[in-house]
Design a protein around this motif. Structure first.
Motif, PDB file in Angstrom:
ATOM      1  N   PHE A 329       0.814  -1.292  -0.021  1.00 31.90           N
ATOM      2  CA  PHE A 329       0.016  -0.133   0.119  1.00 31.90           C
ATOM      3  C   PHE A 329       0.958   1.183   0.011  1.00 31.90           C
ATOM      4  N   THR A 330       0.639   2.451  -0.940  1.00 34.56           N
ATOM      5  CA  THR A 330       1.481   3.440  -1.240  1.00 34.56           C
ATOM      6  C   THR A 330       0.900   4.498  -0.804  1.00 34.56           C
ATOM      7  N   GLY A 331      -0.596   4.609  -0.144  1.00 35.96           N
ATOM      8  CA  GLY A 331      -1.142   5.929   0.042  1.00 35.96           C
ATOM      9  C   GLY A 331      -2.374   6.021  -0.767  1.00 35.96           C
ATOM     10  N   GLY A 332      -2.253   6.595  -1.902  1.00 35.01           N
ATOM     11  CA  GLY A 332      -3.421   6.611  -2.927  1.00 35.01           C
ATOM     12  C   GLY A 332      -3.572   5.392  -3.899  1.00 35.01           C
ATOM     13  N   ALA A 333      -2.567   4.391  -3.801  1.00 40.30           N
ATOM     14  CA  ALA A 333      -2.671   3.160  -4.638  1.00 40.30           C
ATOM     15  C   ALA A 333      -2.259   2.081  -4.136  1.00 40.30           C
ATOM     16  N   TRP A 334      -2.318   0.891  -4.649  1.00 39.43           N
ATOM     17  CA  TRP A 334      -1.595  -0.282  -4.292  1.00 39.43           C
ATOM     18  C   TRP A 334      -0.738  -0.675  -5.239  1.00 39.43           C
ATOM     19  N   GLN A 335       0.532  -1.136  -5.035  1.00 38.55           N
ATOM     20  CA  GLN A 335       1.463  -1.757  -6.001  1.00 38.55           C
ATOM     21  C   GLN A 335       1.331  -3.202  -5.935  1.00 38.55           C
ATOM     22  N   VAL A 336       1.055  -4.056  -7.084  1.00 42.19           N
ATOM     23  CA  VAL A 336       0.772  -5.056  -7.183  1.00 42.19           C
ATOM     24  C   VAL A 336       1.921  -5.697  -8.117  1.00 42.19           C
ATOM     25  N   GLU A 337       2.402  -6.841  -8.034  1.00 45.91           N
ATOM     26  CA  GLU A 337       3.408  -7.674  -8.920  1.00 45.91           C
ATOM     27  C   GLU A 337       2.798  -9.032  -9.200  1.00 45.91           C
ATOM     28  N   VAL A 338       2.443  -9.056 -10.459  1.00 48.63           N
ATOM     29  CA  VAL A 338       1.795 -10.481 -10.907  1.00 48.63           C
ATOM     30  C   VAL A 338       2.842 -11.111 -11.762  1.00 48.63           C
ATOM     31  N   ARG A 339       3.287 -12.338 -11.311  1.00 46.61           N
ATOM     32  CA  ARG A 339       4.214 -13.391 -11.956  1.00 46.61           C
ATOM     33  C   ARG A 339       3.647 -14.473 -12.882  1.00 46.61           C
ATOM     34  N   THR A 340       3.876 -14.772 -14.044  1.00 45.61           N
ATOM     35  CA  THR A 340       3.105 -15.761 -14.808  1.00 45.61           C
ATOM     36  C   THR A 340       4.088 -16.818 -14.647  1.00 45.61           C
ATOM     37  N   ALA A 341       3.579 -18.014 -15.202  1.00 49.25           N
ATOM     38  CA  ALA A 341       4.226 -19.432 -14.920  1.00 49.25           C
ATOM     39  C   ALA A 341       5.634 -19.294 -15.673  1.00 49.25           C
ATOM     40  N   GLY A 342       5.718 -18.523 -16.829  1.00 48.09           N
ATOM     41  CA  GLY A 342       6.661 -18.656 -17.546  1.00 48.09           C
ATOM     42  C   GLY A 342       7.747 -17.490 -16.987  1.00 48.09           C
ATOM     43  N   GLY A 343       7.553 -16.862 -16.136  1.00 48.23           N
ATOM     44  CA  GLY A 343       8.610 -15.927 -15.281  1.00 48.23           C
ATOM     45  C   GLY A 343       8.483 -14.500 -15.674  1.00 48.23           C
ATOM     46  N   LEU A 344       7.219 -14.001 -16.478  1.00 44.00           N
ATOM     47  CA  LEU A 344       7.084 -12.811 -17.018  1.00 44.00           C
ATOM     48  C   LEU A 344       6.567 -12.075 -15.453  1.00 44.00           C
ATOM     49  N   VAL A 345       7.082 -10.898 -15.218  1.00 44.73           N
ATOM     50  CA  VAL A 345       6.596 -10.247 -14.135  1.00 44.73           C
ATOM     51  C   VAL A 345       5.795  -8.609 -14.482  1.00 44.73           C
ATOM     52  N   LEU A 346       4.721  -8.548 -14.063  1.00 40.91           N
ATOM     53  CA  LEU A 346       3.957  -7.487 -14.539  1.00 40.91           C
ATOM     54  C   LEU A 346       3.636  -6.409 -13.217  1.00 40.91           C
ATOM     55  N   THR A 347       4.053  -5.093 -13.425  1.00 40.11           N
ATOM     56  CA  THR A 347       3.834  -4.344 -12.241  1.00 40.11           C
ATOM     57  C   THR A 347       2.529  -3.542 -12.667  1.00 40.11           C
ATOM     58  N   VAL A 348       1.716  -3.476 -11.529  1.00 39.21           N
ATOM     59  CA  VAL A 348       0.189  -3.019 -11.658  1.00 39.21           C
ATOM     60  C   VAL A 348       0.143  -2.174 -10.505  1.00 39.21           C
ATOM     61  N   HIS A 349      -0.645  -0.983 -10.874  1.00 39.91           N
ATOM     62  CA  HIS A 349      -1.032   0.001  -9.902  1.00 39.91           C
ATOM     63  C   HIS A 349      -2.581  -0.074  -9.660  1.00 39.91           C
ATOM     64  N   VAL A 350      -2.812  -0.064  -8.470  1.00 44.09           N
ATOM     65  CA  VAL A 350      -4.537  -0.103  -8.232  1.00 44.09           C
ATOM     66  C   VAL A 350      -4.886   1.175  -7.483  1.00 44.09           C
ATOM     67  N   ALA A 351      -5.644   1.646  -7.983  1.00 42.87           N
ATOM     68  CA  ALA A 351      -6.034   3.074  -7.305  1.00 42.87           C
ATOM     69  C   ALA A 351      -6.840   2.429  -5.779  1.00 42.87           C
ATOM     70  N   ASP A 352      -6.392   3.225  -4.807  1.00 32.97           N
ATOM     71  CA  ASP A 352      -7.356   3.181  -3.518  1.00 32.97           C
ATOM     72  C   ASP A 352      -8.666   3.569  -3.473  1.00 32.97           C
ATOM     73  N   SER A 353      -9.435   2.763  -3.421  1.00 31.83           N
ATOM     74  CA  SER A 353     -10.863   3.321  -3.403  1.00 31.83           C
ATOM     75  C   SER A 353     -11.636   3.552  -2.263  1.00 31.83           C
TER      76      SER A 353
END
Length: 385
Positions: A329-353
């Motif tokens: 949790f970063t205050g105004g949003a959440w930082q989330v990392e999604v890792r696939t089975a092949g090792g790809l990592v996506l960074t996602v910012h989800v606004a705090d509602s």
């Protein structure tokens, strides 16, 4: 687009101290830099083919440490002698002039106020050097202090002021000399986060009020994005992109700009027969324009443009399935990392509602990360062109 400003305001006009005569046309930029190369001890740190600053514009110079942004500012100011190239203001070549004859103002990172002088005397200092008559000097001091909201602090010493007030004194001192261009070298970097946000607003108000062309060096991307009419992104002494903040962010001209400005998930792979992108064995549907199977392609997606949904039951046509590997949790949003089975990592910012809403999926949850194809930044479309 440059900010719309009023003309003939009291603090604009010909600079004190004998600026070069105007010879340029209205079509050219207020400041023109042509073939400028500069460095130190034989090591070149700046190599600009061309950079044009419009009249009345707030231009930010942004880039990583060592990219040449402060060297550029110092070359314009006259503190660094270029190895080659020209610097023009209103069409007049000022490259060989000493700093005090360029008609430019400068606000330094540490403000450079004289501790033994009052606020009013600090503001008047440049005009005294240029022998501005005493009565006119007093009028300009009062006017400059009114502009920055410090009239009642005229008799105080700098040590009795807050950091934000000292910064405003430095700006008032620079503006009081009526510079053709005001150069600012990371003037907000010594302030705390709250005061920096407040001073961004104040600085922009001042700039729009007086209409002075400002060139602002910063390493803070949020400052550059929120303050500027345009941003010049430097990398290795060269200009990577010059555009409005929204264009630089939404349509970066290179992979460097995409990854340096904000954050970006860069996906690099080979275009498949089904036109998806093969990224390390993972088929990523990206909706490339006119792709050619077998070609290499590079795309990017901003973290805030990615949506998360449960892995089962999503109807997204564009997305990849993975597992939440990290969440904070970063205050105004959440930082989330999604890792696939092949090792790809996506960074996602989800606004705090809000406190009454559900938080994003926790660590270990299977999710699908998806996005609108229109939000995709195409760095290399795979067309071979």
């Amino acid at each position: 687009m440059a900010a719309a400003v009023e003309r003939d305001l009291p603090l604009t006009g010909a600079p004190a101290g004998g600026a070069p005569a105007t010879t340029g046309s209205a079509e050219g930029g207020h400041v023109e830099i042509e073939g400028l190369a500069a460095g130190y001890d034989g090591h070149r740190v700046l190599d600009l083919d061309r950079l044009s600053v419009r009249r009345g514009e707030f231009l930010s110079i942004l880039g990583p440490s060592g990219c040449g942004k402060t060297t550029l500012l110092n070359a314009i100011a006259g503190f660094v002698a270029p190895e080659s190239g020209r610097i023009l203001v209103d069409g007049a070549d000022i490259t060989g002039l000493p700093p005090h004859r360029r008609g430019l103002g400068m606000v330094f990172q540490n403000y450079a106020l004289f501790p033994h002088l009052s606020v009013a005397s600090n503001v008047a200092y440049g005009m005294r050097v240029h022998r501005v008559p005493k009565r006119e000097r007093a009028e300009r001091v009062a006017e400059a202090l009114r502009l920055v909201g410090l009239e009642e602090f005229a008799d105080r010493r700098p040590r009795a002021l807050s950091g934000g007030q000292q910064q405003r004194v430095a700006i008032a001192r620079a503006l009081a000399t009526r510079p053709a261009v005001l150069l600012l070298d990371e003037p907000l970097s010594n302030l705390d986060a709250k005061l920096r946000r407040e001073m961004r607003v104040e600085l922009r108000k001042i700039q729009r009020s007086v209409g002075t062309t400002m060139v602002f060096v910063t390493h803070d991307q949020e400052e550059a994005l929120s303050l500027s009419d345009r941003i010049a992104v430097l990398n290795g002494g060269r200009l990577e992109q010059l555009d409005t903040p929204d264009e630089v962010y939404r349509r970066p001209a290179s992979r460097f700009v995409a990854q340096f400005i904000g954050a970006a998930n860069v996906l690099e792979g080979t275009v498949r027969e089904d036109l998806a992108l093969d990224v390390g064995g993972l088929a990523v549907p990206v909706g490339l324009p006119d792709p050619v199977p077998g070609r290499k392609a590079v795309v990017a997606i901003r973290p805030e443009r990615i949506r998360l949904a449960p892995a089962a039951g999503t109807g997204a046509a564009t997305g990849v399935t993975g597992t939440v590997a990290y969440r904070s949790f970063t205050g105004g949003a959440w930082q989330v990392e999604v890792r696939t089975a092949g090792g790809l990592v996506l960074t996602v910012h989800v606004a705090d509602s809000g406190a009454g809403s559900a938080d994003p999926p926790g660590t270990g949850t299977a999710v699908t990360a998806s996005w609108d194809p229109a939000d995709l930044i195409v760095l290399d479309s795979g067309t071979g062109r």
